[in-house]
Scaffold this active site. Structure first.
Site, PDB file in Angstrom:
ATOM      1  N   GLY A 118       0.801  -1.107  -0.019  1.00  0.00           N
ATOM      2  CA  GLY A 118       0.079   0.038  -0.051  1.00  0.00           C
ATOM      3  C   GLY A 118       0.831   1.398   0.152  1.00  0.00           C
ATOM      4  N   CYS A 119       0.291   2.343  -0.226  1.00  0.00           N
ATOM      5  CA  CYS A 119       1.152   3.439  -0.628  1.00  0.00           C
ATOM      6  C   CYS A 119       1.587   4.087   0.558  1.00  0.00           C
ATOM      7  CB  CYS A 119       0.288   4.806  -1.233  1.00  0.00           C
ATOM      8  SG  CYS A 119      -1.470   5.005  -0.624  1.00  0.00           S
ATOM      9  N   TYR A 120       0.763   4.111   1.725  1.00  0.00           N
ATOM     10  CA  TYR A 120       1.023   4.669   3.092  1.00  0.00           C
ATOM     11  C   TYR A 120       2.213   3.736   3.654  1.00  0.00           C
ATOM     12  CZ  TYR A 120      -2.602   8.094   3.409  1.00  0.00           C
ATOM     13  OH  TYR A 120      -3.494   9.086   2.954  1.00  0.00           O
ATOM     14  N   VAL A 121       2.231   2.446   3.260  1.00  0.00           N
ATOM     15  CA  VAL A 121       2.867   1.300   3.841  1.00  0.00           C
ATOM     16  C   VAL A 121       4.435   1.641   3.259  1.00  0.00           C
ATOM     17  CG1 VAL A 121       3.454  -1.081   3.985  1.00  0.00           C
ATOM     18  CG2 VAL A 121       1.175  -0.183   4.020  1.00  0.00           C
TER      19      VAL A 121
END
Length: 355
Positions: free
Chosen positions: A147-150
């Site tokens: 995921g992008c935030y990850v």
């Protein structure tokens, strides 16, 4: 080597970004943009691709084509069936959604509130966080893109946790994402009239990337982390500006410069992770913007820029990281994963430099 690529979900933002980057990839021979509707002019959906002269296909329409690589750019829960339908082929699959990110299918079902539609395929997927799983990815056939935030969070956290520099009991993360992070579906709140000069908080009851961050921290460091992730949309189209705060471990006496040097050494073989502010000090209460990453500097690139600072009185460490949510947070990482799987130089078709 010349490869044929399917981009399934070509009408969304991540699908568009995968196609944009692949057009300059020297090993890609043919790109097939795939959607539920056939014969849509790609330029009409994504004017930045003007001159690409491509239309969308349906999967039924191109059954005779054998892809080498498939990018799944679909909403959560929709990749299971498609991945299963290609599991009898030799195609390498990279899923940019959340469908295969959790080793245990029950974990996906708990977080996303829907059945896992390909449990028998789950064990074949490798989590595609390149900075920690590079060698495993090279041997893999199926990849679950992070995921992008990850991506933005782990680049700063994992090295510091491995070195026992920070306490993981409470890690507070505040992340501001561009409106492209909300997807391409119509939402009144995201219209320019509403969003200009505005910010929108969302998922304050618990963001689904929280579990993903905690899972990978445990897998890579053996430590349990308690993550509090606060997310919002800023009045810009793309990018993630993230600030993380946590306590230094009591026995740690490193200063800001020593920690930055450690991070620089940790990432010296990773050309897409850059440590900012090494040559400048952090003193007093003066506003020195130059020592921290700036979001605009990574837009269009596959880079993550990181810096840190320390509050002496409270011994709190703060990490600033910035990425382009559509590139490093999605399409760029996916193409880097493809390069590794195909034994191509991993930076091929990508840039570390922002616009």
């Amino acid at each position: 080597m010349k490869i044929t690529v399917f981009v399934i979900g070509a009408t969304g933002w991540t699908g568009c970004e995968v196609i944009r980057l692949l057009t300059s990839h020297p090993y890609v021979k043919e790109i097939y943009p795939i959607s539920r509707e056939m014969n849509i002019d790609l330029e009409s959906l994504h004017p930045n691709l003007i001159g690409i002269a491509k239309k969308t296909y349906t999967l039924e329409e191109i059954q005779h084509v054998e892809p080498d690589v498939i990018f799944l750019c679909l909403p959560s829960g929709e990749s299971h069936a498609v991945a299963l339908s290609f599991s009898h082929t030799n195609a390498k699959i990279i899923d940019l959604g959340a469908d295969f990110r959790f080793t245990d299918p029950a974990h996906f079902e708990e977080i996303y509130g829907r059945p896992h539609g390909a449990k028998e395929l789950q064990k074949k997927f490798t989590y595609g966080y390149i900075e920690e799983y590079r060698e495993i990815i090279k041997k893999s056939h199926y990849i679950a893109n992070p995921g992008c935030y990850v991506n933005a969070a782990l680049c700063g956290l994992i090295p510091l946790i491995k070195e026992n520099i920070i306490n993981t009991d409470t890690i507070f993360i505040s992340a501001v994402n561009g409106t492209s992070g909300a997807g391409s579906s119509y939402k009144k709140e995201l219209l320019h009239y509403n969003q200009f000069g505005n910010m929108l908080a969302y998922s304050l009851n618990g963001h689904r990337h929280t579990d993903e961050i905690e899972n990978i921290i445990k897998e890579t460091t053996g430590k349990l982390a308690n993550i509090s992730l606060i997310t919002s949309h800023g009045n810009f189209a793309r990018g993630i500006f993230m600030v993380q705060a946590m306590k230094l471990n009591t026995e740690i006496r490193y200063d800001r410069f020593q920690i930055l040097k450690y991070l620089q050494t940790y990432y010296q073989a990773n050309q897409f992770v850059s440590i900012i502010g090494l040559n400048q000090g952090s003193q007093g209460i003066e506003k020195d913007y130059s020592i921290y990453p700036q979001l605009a500097k990574v837009i269009g690139s596959n880079s993550c820029h990181i810096s840190i600072d320390i509050v002496p009185k409270t011994r709190e460490l703060r990490i600033v990281s910035v990425i382009d949510n559509l590139v490093k947070g999605a399409a760029g990482t996916a193409i880097q994963n493809m390069n590794l799987m195909l034994n191509i130089k991993e930076s091929t078709g990508l840039t570390r430099y922002g616009l």
